[in-house]
Scaffold this active site. Structure first.
Site, PDB file in Angstrom:
ATOM      1  N   GLY A 119      19.493 -17.245 -24.809  1.00 27.08           N
ATOM      2  CA  GLY A 119      19.538 -17.018 -23.358  1.00 27.08           C
ATOM      3  C   GLY A 119      18.924 -18.180 -22.599  1.00 27.08           C
ATOM      4  O   GLY A 119      18.469 -19.168 -23.195  1.00 27.08           O
ATOM      5  N   THR A 136      16.124 -18.372 -20.840  1.00 27.86           N
ATOM      6  CA  THR A 136      14.684 -18.565 -21.035  1.00 27.86           C
ATOM      7  C   THR A 136      14.426 -19.168 -22.424  1.00 27.86           C
ATOM      8  O   THR A 136      13.614 -20.088 -22.573  1.00 27.86           O
ATOM      9  CB  THR A 136      13.924 -17.233 -20.867  1.00 27.86           C
ATOM     10  OG1 THR A 136      14.487 -16.507 -19.768  1.00 27.86           O
ATOM     11  CG2 THR A 136      12.450 -17.471 -20.587  1.00 27.86           C
ATOM     12  N   GLY A 177      19.908  -8.204 -25.159  1.00 26.14           N
ATOM     13  CA  GLY A 177      21.324  -8.204 -25.523  1.00 26.14           C
ATOM     14  C   GLY A 177      22.259  -8.572 -24.400  1.00 26.14           C
ATOM     15  O   GLY A 177      23.477  -8.520 -24.561  1.00 26.14           O
ATOM     16  N   GLU A 237      18.990 -11.076 -32.993  1.00 24.55           N
ATOM     17  CA  GLU A 237      17.652 -11.105 -32.394  1.00 24.55           C
ATOM     18  C   GLU A 237      16.765 -10.044 -33.044  1.00 24.55           C
ATOM     19  O   GLU A 237      15.591 -10.291 -33.349  1.00 24.55           O
ATOM     20  CB  GLU A 237      17.747 -10.852 -30.888  1.00 24.55           C
ATOM     21  CG  GLU A 237      18.391 -11.999 -30.133  1.00 24.55           C
ATOM     22  CD  GLU A 237      18.673 -11.708 -28.665  1.00 24.55           C
ATOM     23  OE1 GLU A 237      18.919 -12.669 -27.937  1.00 24.55           O
ATOM     24  OE2 GLU A 237      18.660 -10.538 -28.260  1.00 24.55           O
TER      25      GLU A 237
END
Ligand code: 5RP
EC number: 5.3.1.6
Length: 218
Positions: free
Chosen positions: A29, A31, A95, A103
């Site tokens: 993602g 971040t 997700g 993950e």
């Protein structure tokens, strides 16, 4: 301060948690991408990384950071990843980027899970962000019916195939007051690979980027 600057600040704060000479678990993602970029600056003091998605693996490799298969390593001292929502018990919904299964596997192996997020992700009750559920394609309708029985409104995420070749149902309308219980119930539905609740394995530390700096929750 923009949201992206808050994400970046949280990601950079996570570097201080990375032990020397270890393999680092890396999430997926925007971040997590900031974390990968920060990790590149200290790549000389780590052995490499395990990635939770093909996208993160590609970004790590683009920085010259070795990427290991999870099966090839003995231990994973730390996993760093973002979240779509996280509560004060450090239970999270993840997700949004469709990487929840890998993950969850990497988080399960890691000795410490550091969640990095901007301040908008901290909530009192999980569920406003639709809960992602990874599903074997042939079971999609069956799983959707079972999710309705659990009180949700599942929506098929059109055009998305996960790195594992599966599909995603995003479940709207849930007020998740018992995240660990719901996580288990959804995972019991035949055809579900896993769901995006990270409660049975919650984060150990939350680094929250806020307008007044990075706050640490444990
Ligand atoms: C991907 C994830 C991400 O951690 C989550 O979607 C947060 O993403 P971002 O850091 O871009 O806000 O679970 O599957």
């Amino acid at each position: 301060m923009t949201l992206d600057e808050m994400k970046r600040a949280a990601a950079r704060a996570a570097v201080a948690f990375v032990p020397d000479n270890c393999v680092v678990g890396v999430g997926t993602g925007s971040t997590a991408n900031h974390f990968i970029d920060a990790l590149a600056e200290i790549k000389g003091r780590i052995e490499g990384a395990v990635a939770s998605s093909e996208a993160s693996a590609a970004r790590l490799k683009s920085h010259g950071i070795p990427v290991f298969d999870l099966n090839a390593i003995d231990r994973l001292p730390i996993y760093v990843d973002g979240a779509d929502e996280i509560n004060h018990y450090l239970h999270a919904v993840k997700g949004g980027g469709a990487a929840l299964t890998r993950e969850k596997i990497v988080a399960a192996v890691a000795e410490q899970f550091i969640c990095i997020a901007d301040e908008t992700k901290l909530v009192d009750v999980l569920g406003k962000f639709p809960l992602p559920v990874e599903v074997i394609p042939m079971a999609r309708s069956h799983v959707a019916r079972q999710l309705v029985l659990l009180g949700g409104r599942p929506a098929y995420r059109e055009g998305v195939v996960t790195d594992n070749g599966n599909v995603i149902l995003d479940v709207h309308g849930l007020q998740i007051t018992e995240p660990g219980k719901l996580e288990g119930e959804i995972n019991q539905i035949v055809g579900v690979v896993t769901n995006g609740l990270f409660a049975q394995r919650r984060a150990d530390v939350l680094l929250l980027g806020t307008a007044s700096g990075v706050q640490t929750f444990r």
